[in-house]
Design a protein around this motif. Structure first.
Motif, short mmCIF file in Angstrom:
data_model
loop_
_atom_site.label_atom_id
_atom_site.label_comp_id
_atom_site.label_asym_id
_atom_site.label_seq_id
_atom_site.Cartn_x
_atom_site.Cartn_y
_atom_site.Cartn_z
N HIS A 52 0.83 -1.20 0.00
CA HIS A 52 0.00 0.00 0.00
C HIS A 52 0.87 1.26 0.00
N ALA A 53 1.87 1.31 0.88
CA ALA A 53 2.74 2.48 0.98
C ALA A 53 3.53 2.70 -0.30
N ALA A 54 4.05 1.61 -0.87
CA ALA A 54 4.84 1.73 -2.10
C ALA A 54 3.97 2.19 -3.26
N LEU A 55 2.76 1.66 -3.36
CA LEU A 55 1.87 2.08 -4.45
C LEU A 55 1.42 3.52 -4.29
N LYS A 56 1.21 3.96 -3.05
CA LYS A 56 0.87 5.37 -2.81
C LYS A 56 2.01 6.27 -3.27
N ALA A 57 3.25 5.91 -2.90
CA ALA A 57 4.42 6.70 -3.28
C ALA A 57 4.59 6.70 -4.80
N ALA A 58 4.40 5.55 -5.43
CA ALA A 58 4.56 5.45 -6.88
C ALA A 58 3.46 6.20 -7.62
N GLY A 59 2.31 6.35 -6.99
CA GLY A 59 1.20 7.05 -7.63
C GLY A 59 1.33 8.56 -7.58
N ASP A 60 2.22 9.08 -6.79
CA ASP A 60 2.41 10.53 -6.67
C ASP A 60 3.91 10.83 -6.74
N LEU A 61 4.49 10.59 -7.90
CA LEU A 61 5.94 10.69 -8.05
C LEU A 61 6.47 12.09 -7.83
N ASP A 62 5.69 13.12 -8.14
CA ASP A 62 6.16 14.49 -7.91
C ASP A 62 6.41 14.71 -6.43
N ARG A 63 5.45 14.32 -5.61
CA ARG A 63 5.61 14.49 -4.16
C ARG A 63 6.71 13.58 -3.62
N THR A 64 6.74 12.33 -4.09
CA THR A 64 7.76 11.38 -3.63
C THR A 64 9.15 11.90 -3.97
N ALA A 65 9.34 12.35 -5.21
CA ALA A 65 10.64 12.86 -5.62
C ALA A 65 11.02 14.10 -4.81
N ALA A 66 10.05 14.96 -4.54
CA ALA A 66 10.33 16.17 -3.75
C ALA A 66 10.74 15.80 -2.33
N GLU A 67 10.07 14.82 -1.73
CA GLU A 67 10.42 14.40 -0.38
C GLU A 67 11.81 13.79 -0.33
N ILE A 68 12.14 12.97 -1.33
CA ILE A 68 13.47 12.36 -1.38
C ILE A 68 14.53 13.43 -1.58
N ALA A 69 14.27 14.38 -2.47
CA ALA A 69 15.23 15.47 -2.70
C ALA A 69 15.40 16.30 -1.43
N ALA A 70 14.30 16.58 -0.74
CA ALA A 70 14.38 17.37 0.50
C ALA A 70 15.19 16.61 1.55
N GLN A 71 14.99 15.31 1.64
CA GLN A 71 15.73 14.51 2.62
C GLN A 71 17.22 14.50 2.28
N ARG A 72 17.56 14.38 1.01
CA ARG A 72 18.97 14.43 0.61
C ARG A 72 19.58 15.79 0.95
N GLU A 73 18.81 16.84 0.69
CA GLU A 73 19.28 18.19 1.01
C GLU A 73 19.54 18.32 2.51
N VAL A 74 18.65 17.77 3.31
CA VAL A 74 18.83 17.81 4.76
C VAL A 74 20.11 17.10 5.15
N HIS A 75 20.32 15.89 4.64
CA HIS A 75 21.53 15.13 4.98
C HIS A 75 22.78 15.87 4.54
N ASN A 76 22.79 16.37 3.31
CA ASN A 76 23.97 17.07 2.81
C ASN A 76 24.28 18.30 3.66
N GLU A 77 23.25 19.06 4.00
CA GLU A 77 23.47 20.26 4.79
C GLU A 77 23.95 19.92 6.20
N LEU A 78 23.37 18.89 6.80
CA LEU A 78 23.80 18.50 8.15
C LEU A 78 25.26 18.06 8.16
N PHE A 79 25.69 17.32 7.15
CA PHE A 79 27.10 16.90 7.09
C PHE A 79 28.01 18.11 6.88
N ALA A 80 27.57 19.06 6.04
CA ALA A 80 28.37 20.27 5.82
C ALA A 80 28.48 21.09 7.10
#
Length: 137
Positions: A52-80
């Motif tokens: 269910h969770a995977a299909l929800k994420a796959a059904g809204d790729l714009d939001r999923t991609a934005a959340e993944i990008a935001a999480q990467r940004e958070v990690h990169n900034e925290l390490f910096a």
């Protein structure tokens, strides 16, 4: 042994809708426990919850991609920020050592300025992160 929470059975799918594929993924113990608890709260099996969770994420790729990008940004900034604070910490230690030995420390203001800039960077990042959370939350 504690009894397992009751999992509501889903309605059986007709043959044309039957799920025949069985993807797999690996998780560490903490990840699996989190997944298991979430499935139990939703009164679903782990497999159903995962599908269910995977299909929800796959059904809204714009939001999923934005959340993944935001999480990467958070990690990169925290390490910096961590690296930057480590450098500043070394400078503060050098200033303290010099002052304790009675030396003149003309670069003390520069080090304190770096501390202030780092604080502003952390504050700015936190505000940026909170703004992202409000937009995507």
């Amino acid at each position: 042994m504690p009894s397992k929470p009751h999992v509501q059975q889903r309605e059986r799918l007709r043959d044309e809708n039957k799920r025949m594929r069985q993807p797999s993924c690996r998780m560490n113990d903490d990840e699996y426990q989190l997944l298991s608890r979430a499935a139990a709260v939703c009164q679903m099996s782990v497999a159903s919850f995962l599908a269910h969770a995977a299909l929800k994420a796959a059904g809204d790729l714009d939001r999923t991609a934005a959340e993944i990008a935001a999480q990467r940004e958070v990690h990169n900034e925290l390490f910096a920020v961590r690296r930057h604070l480590g450098h500043i910490g070394n400078n503060v230690n050098q200033v303290a050592k010099a002052i304790n030995s009675g030396a003149d420390v003309p670069y003390a203001e520069a080090v304190l300025g770096a501390v202030q800039r780092a604080t502003q960077r952390v504050d700015s990042f936190i505000q940026h992160y909170l703004d992202i959370e409000r937009r995507t939350g």
